[in-house]
Design an enzyme around this catalytic site. Structure first.
Site, PDB file in Angstrom:
ATOM      1  N   SER A 142       0.867  -1.176   0.000  1.00  0.00           N
ATOM      2  CA  SER A 142       0.000   0.000   0.000  1.00  0.00           C
ATOM      3  C   SER A 142       0.904   1.226   0.000  1.00  0.00           C
ATOM      4  CB  SER A 142      -0.912  -0.005   1.229  1.00  0.00           C
ATOM      5  OG  SER A 142      -0.152   0.070   2.418  1.00  0.00           O
ATOM      6  N   HIS A 191      -3.168  -6.339   2.580  1.00  0.00           N
ATOM      7  CA  HIS A 191      -2.230  -7.298   3.167  1.00  0.00           C
ATOM      8  C   HIS A 191      -2.829  -8.679   3.433  1.00  0.00           C
ATOM      9  CE1 HIS A 191       0.342  -3.754   4.838  1.00  0.00           C
ATOM     10  NE2 HIS A 191       0.401  -3.863   3.537  1.00  0.00           N
ATOM     11  N   GLU A 224      -4.609  -2.618   9.177  1.00  0.00           N
ATOM     12  CA  GLU A 224      -3.869  -3.146  10.336  1.00  0.00           C
ATOM     13  C   GLU A 224      -4.555  -2.835  11.666  1.00  0.00           C
ATOM     14  OE1 GLU A 224       0.143  -1.530  10.074  1.00  0.00           O
ATOM     15  OE2 GLU A 224       0.126  -1.798   7.914  1.00  0.00           O
ATOM     16  N   GLU A 269       1.783  -9.478   7.143  1.00  0.00           N
ATOM     17  CA  GLU A 269       2.579  -9.002   8.275  1.00  0.00           C
ATOM     18  C   GLU A 269       2.429  -9.906   9.499  1.00  0.00           C
ATOM     19  OE1 GLU A 269       1.910  -4.794   8.744  1.00  0.00           O
ATOM     20  OE2 GLU A 269       2.875  -4.390   6.818  1.00  0.00           O
ATOM     21  N   ASP A 271      -4.121   1.069  11.561  1.00  0.00           N
ATOM     22  CA  ASP A 271      -3.704   1.733  10.322  1.00  0.00           C
ATOM     23  C   ASP A 271      -4.734   1.376   9.260  1.00  0.00           C
ATOM     24  OD1 ASP A 271      -2.639   2.775   8.060  1.00  0.00           O
ATOM     25  OD2 ASP A 271      -0.856   1.502   7.990  1.00  0.00           O
ATOM     26  N   GLU A 302      -3.260   5.622  12.204  1.00  0.00           N
ATOM     27  CA  GLU A 302      -2.370   6.017  11.104  1.00  0.00           C
ATOM     28  C   GLU A 302      -3.182   6.092   9.814  1.00  0.00           C
ATOM     29  OE1 GLU A 302       0.973   3.298  10.763  1.00  0.00           O
ATOM     30  OE2 GLU A 302       0.954   3.527   8.587  1.00  0.00           O
ATOM     31  N   ASP A 327       1.442   8.484   7.211  1.00  0.00           N
ATOM     32  CA  ASP A 327       2.327   7.550   6.483  1.00  0.00           C
ATOM     33  C   ASP A 327       2.308   7.926   4.997  1.00  0.00           C
ATOM     34  OD1 ASP A 327       3.530   5.394   5.225  1.00  0.00           O
ATOM     35  OD2 ASP A 327       2.008   3.925   5.754  1.00  0.00           O
ATOM     36  N   LYS A 379       9.635   5.301   7.120  1.00  0.00           N
ATOM     37  CA  LYS A 379      10.004   4.121   6.341  1.00  0.00           C
ATOM     38  C   LYS A 379      11.178   4.535   5.465  1.00  0.00           C
ATOM     39  CE  LYS A 379       5.327   2.196   5.663  1.00  0.00           C
ATOM     40  NZ  LYS A 379       4.113   2.406   4.840  1.00  0.00           N
ATOM     41  N   HIS A 434       8.459  -1.152   9.379  1.00  0.00           N
ATOM     42  CA  HIS A 434       8.800  -2.141   8.365  1.00  0.00           C
ATOM     43  C   HIS A 434       7.941  -1.888   7.121  1.00  0.00           C
ATOM     44  CE1 HIS A 434       5.189  -4.915   9.456  1.00  0.00           C
ATOM     45  NE2 HIS A 434       4.881  -3.646   9.558  1.00  0.00           N
ATOM     46  N   LYS A 449       6.733  -0.219  14.523  1.00  0.00           N
ATOM     47  CA  LYS A 449       5.811  -1.309  14.182  1.00  0.00           C
ATOM     48  C   LYS A 449       6.539  -2.202  13.191  1.00  0.00           C
ATOM     49  CE  LYS A 449       3.136   0.573  10.280  1.00  0.00           C
ATOM     50  NZ  LYS A 449       1.811   0.588   9.642  1.00  0.00           N
TER      51      LYS A 449
END
Ligand code: 2PG
Ligand code: MG
Length: 420
Positions: free
Chosen positions: A43, A154, A163, A204, A241, A282, A309, A334, A362, A385
């Site tokens: 994403s 994901h 998430e 994840e 998230d 997030e 993000d 990131k 990550h 995270k």
């Protein structure tokens, strides 16, 4: 004799989703060397630095042989005889040689692989751990956020929110925090099984059960925390998230079967924050919805952490614009969104100056490289995270914190989260 960069060798390896990625070895004249490999997102923010893929810029599954070649030829010649201890100069030389605003010529994956491997080689040459080399003394471990339910891009769980994370805010140290989360994770697994829900995991390592709604996931988490013997909101809190850019188009949020406006999304977040022990959200809104994000910050910014993000993409210039406009109160860091260690450090410094918290992250496609664990400690980043504890490319990073905590001994502290 102080070591210089002797030669650099890159190769194609594979990440946790089975996609090719770049691994780099930097060799120094004193015989020491360092290795790093580059993660990859699913994403991704539109303004991220470009991950160079053979035959197309962002097509997953495609090789990275062009990026590898760029390291083995152009970057190798560029950095030969340079000092590995001057990270800023090494990074600046690569940025200048690339010559584009988003690193699309040499590839952010090529540049970042070298940038990280240079730092590792320098630390190895001095015979000190990476976190010491990048951070010196007076370091603390970050508070970890574990992604235990996966949705969005994901997983095939059908949940819109990407998430659902849990964080051991009441833990007195990292090891205890990890144990608390492991208890909760196993409890959640048993609960899902008992309810006849799937326990397979997403990219994840979080579970990917077919749930009907965000609230169902939040209730499950509260129940798991309690059943494991902890107090929700005091011992273990929840973060989310939604990665909202992924379910929005033309200003409309396609959320849980409804078409919602930015204002409706904000009211929804207000409602769930009142009902569940959520301390951080997030990308609650799209990276294109700056007005909405500003409003979200006005409405919820003094109650919870709002992390940017996709909207900031670890880019100091874009982040500064966001700060000026009063958007969010935290930034996700990131390294591959911006493409060098130095620019990531600049974004962290900017956050600190402007009272934004920082969470190191990550990517959903990872390798076993634990660079971000050392980086998070070195930067006193406060938070990290890096997935759940069920996939080794994620667990490796958490295990690295255990080693660092052991090395720091009595002086080891874990960052505190200020719950409002
Ligand atoms: O959105 C995110 O925060 C990340 C990492 O969890 O996902 P991806 O790497 O796919 O962008
Ligand atoms: Mg995100």
């Amino acid at each position: 004799m102080v070591a210089k960069i002797q030669f650099i060798k890159a190769r194609e390896v594979f990440d946790s989703r089975g996609n090719p990625t770049v691994e780099v070895d930097v060799h120094l004249t004193d015989g020491s060397w360092g290795r790093a490999s580059v993660p990859s997102g699913a994403s991704t923010g539109d303004k991220e630095a470009v991950e160079l893929r053979d035959g197309g810029k962002r097509l997953k599954g495609q090789g990275v042989l062009t990026a590898v070649k760029n390291v083995n030829t152009e970057i190798d010649s560029l950095l030969a005889d340079q000092s590995p201890f001057d990270q800023a100069r090494v990074d600046a030389l690569m940025i200048e040689a690339d010559g584009t605003a988003n690193k699309e010529r040499l590839g952010a994956n090529a540049i970042l692989g070298v940038s990280m491997a240079v730092a590792r080689a320098a630390a190895n040459s001095l015979n000190i751990p990476l976190y010491r080399y990048l951070g010196g003394v007076d370091l603390e471990l970050p508070l970890p956020f574990f992604n235990v339910i996966n949705g969005g891009k994901h997983a095939d769980s059908g949940i819109d929110v990407q998430e659902f994370l849990i964080t051991p805010i009441g833990a007195s140290n990292f090891r205890i925090g990890l144990e608390m989360v492991a208890d909760t994770y196993h409890t959640l697994k048993k609960m899902l099984k008992d309810k006849g829900l799937e326990t397979a995991v997403g990219d994840e390592g979080g579970f990917a059960p077919r749930l009907k709604s965000t609230e169902e996931a939040l209730s499950l988490l509260v129940e798991a925390i309690e059943t494991a013997g902890y107090e929700p909101g005091k011992d273990i809190a929840i973060a989310m998230d939604p990665a909202a850019s992924e379910f929005s188009s033309d200003g409309v949020y396609n959320f849980e079967g409804k078409k919602l406006t930015s204002d409706q999304m904000i009211s929804y977040y207000q409602e769930i924050v009142g009902k569940y022990p959520i301390i951080s959200i997030e990308d609650g809104l799209s990276e294109h919805d700056w007005d909405g994000f500003k409003k979200l910050t006005e409405v919820l910014g003094d109650r919870i952490q709002l992390v940017g993000d996709d909207i900031f993409v670890t880019n100091p210039e874009i982040f500064q614009e966001g700060i000026d406009k009063g958007i969010a109160n935290s930034i996700l860091i990131k390294l591959n969104q911006i493409g060098t260690v130095s620019e990531s450090i600049a974004a962290i410094k900017m956050a600190r100056k402007n009272n934004y918290t920082t969470m190191i992250s990550h990517r959903s496609g990872e390798t076993g490289d634990t660079f971000i664990a050392d980086f998070a400690v070195a930067m006193n980043a406060g938070q990290i995270k890096t997935g759940s504890i069920a996939r080794s490319e994620r667990v490796e990073k958490y295990n690295q914190f255990l080693r660092i905590e052991e090395e720091l001994g009595n002086s080891a502290k874990m960052a505190h989260f200020d719950v409002k």
